[in-house]
Design an enzyme around this catalytic site. Sequence first.
Site, PDB file in Angstrom:
ATOM      1  N   VAL A  17      59.558 -29.461 -83.533  1.00  0.00           N
ATOM      2  CA  VAL A  17      59.654 -28.527 -82.402  1.00  0.00           C
ATOM      3  C   VAL A  17      60.357 -27.246 -82.852  1.00  0.00           C
ATOM      4  CG1 VAL A  17      60.723 -28.152 -80.148  1.00  0.00           C
ATOM      5  CG2 VAL A  17      59.632 -30.341 -80.663  1.00  0.00           C
ATOM      6  N   ASP A  55      57.146 -25.785 -66.575  1.00  0.00           N
ATOM      7  CA  ASP A  55      58.330 -25.281 -65.886  1.00  0.00           C
ATOM      8  C   ASP A  55      58.210 -25.609 -64.394  1.00  0.00           C
ATOM      9  OD1 ASP A  55      60.599 -23.370 -65.198  1.00  0.00           O
ATOM     10  OD2 ASP A  55      60.325 -22.891 -67.312  1.00  0.00           O
ATOM     11  N   HIS A  69      62.259 -19.894 -61.586  1.00  0.00           N
ATOM     12  CA  HIS A  69      62.442 -19.964 -63.033  1.00  0.00           C
ATOM     13  C   HIS A  69      61.149 -19.835 -63.828  1.00  0.00           C
ATOM     14  CE1 HIS A  69      63.605 -21.764 -66.939  1.00  0.00           C
ATOM     15  NE2 HIS A  69      64.782 -21.241 -66.668  1.00  0.00           N
ATOM     16  N   ASP A 114      53.089  -8.308 -61.610  1.00  0.00           N
ATOM     17  CA  ASP A 114      53.177  -8.229 -63.070  1.00  0.00           C
ATOM     18  C   ASP A 114      52.417  -9.341 -63.776  1.00  0.00           C
ATOM     19  OD1 ASP A 114      54.829  -6.100 -62.568  1.00  0.00           O
ATOM     20  OD2 ASP A 114      56.690  -7.209 -62.905  1.00  0.00           O
ATOM     21  N   ASN A 119      72.395 -23.962 -73.093  1.00  0.00           N
ATOM     22  CA  ASN A 119      73.482 -22.994 -72.929  1.00  0.00           C
ATOM     23  C   ASN A 119      74.830 -23.686 -72.848  1.00  0.00           C
ATOM     24  OD1 ASN A 119      71.374 -21.124 -72.617  1.00  0.00           O
ATOM     25  ND2 ASN A 119      71.362 -21.448 -70.406  1.00  0.00           N
ATOM     26  N   SER A 160      66.693 -20.094 -71.899  1.00  0.00           N
ATOM     27  CA  SER A 160      65.445 -20.214 -71.136  1.00  0.00           C
ATOM     28  C   SER A 160      64.668 -18.904 -71.182  1.00  0.00           C
ATOM     29  CB  SER A 160      65.735 -20.574 -69.680  1.00  0.00           C
ATOM     30  OG  SER A 160      65.915 -21.957 -69.536  1.00  0.00           O
TER      31      SER A 160
END
Length: 417
Positions: free
Chosen positions: A214, A63, A101, A72, A197, A262
């Site tokens: 995949v 990413d 992201h 966190d 999307n 995502s």
Amino acid sequence: MSKRGRRGAVVIAVVFGLFASLLVASPASADSIRDREYWLSDYGFTAAWNTTRGAGATVAVIDTGVDGSVPDLVGAVTGGTDVSGVGSPNGQTPVGDDNAHGTMVASMLAGRGHGSGAGVIGVAPAANILAVSVGFGVGAVDSDDQIAQAVRWSVDHGADIINMSLTRNTLDWPPSWDAAFLYAMQHNVIVVAAAGNRGSGTTEVGAPATMPGVVVVAGVDRNGKASFDASSQGITLTVSAPSEDLVGAGPGSGYFQWAGTSGATPIVSGLLALIVAAHPGISAGNAINRLTATARPAGDAIVYGSGLIDAAAAVTANVPSVRTNPADDLKEWIRLNRRAEATAQPAPSTTAKPTKVPEAGAAPVSPFGSVLPSIGALRDAGLPLVIYLVFAGLLSLVIRGAVRARRGQTSGRTQGK
């Protein structure tokens, strides 16, 4: 622009368009973060934690980079790299315009939370993260090549699962991905990709979600119905997971609300981490089979895949073993679609250019072997061949008629003498 450059541009445009639509500018209130994670109970994760929280499983997040200093995520990121040439060597410096992201994805997957019940806790809160930063549109290396390099690095550094919350937005993919993804699958590494999307212009799934083997994640709303904007559709969908009203931790100390596959993808990657942790030594094929066999049917497979994920069942249910291997599917696709030309000529010298390898759409092989011409050859030469045969037949009839007439004339002269 070169063909290679155009490929990179396709990836960049789609990734930015998809990511930008997911983020909400204002951070959510930290006091209510944990309460917003409805998928933890609704999809069986809290129940699955009675068996495992993912300890021992490693997920590579390919990413924009993962900020491991986020409260966190402290202790979650155990390794990483940068393949863009513009990030930090450990993959923890976010790169690109949409640099939050990757951190958001990782927090949903393996966030630890902080304090007493505060912050984001991931679906596999004891799993390890490998941060692999990719520069979509930045860096000296082509984006497609960055992805191939990132996949190989992830395999070589211990990933059990690779999370790819991105899309190329094209049905096809570069040949370099063939070798990289096959390398992962042959090493028992599960590759998970977002469907994309519709709200970002991805009306149908694109690579890597079109690649055989995949795991492809579709998205649903809070009612378990297909999300119109935050999910794409297609025949390659594997399962569905929440893609609306999501919350994740960003770089620094902010939290963000977002929507899209995502965010659904790390939920599924985290579930696979739980499966791997609960069943040591399980093959990729059997892990994926557990995921799909225990999914709750929701409707049309083109919309939902096998259905809505059920974490508790996927971890604990008695699921018969299978012999399927994701690598076999991809290997067969490569054999059929990337094979070399059957009539390639030997190179006349060491400086000659290599024979071109045809991509998808190459002429099919003859089912009768090498004795008869291929179906493609017959198809391409069919019309001229028919014309020649008809012409030859007519010519034969004319010649035979002329010969008979000449014989008749000769016979008549002989009888008259």
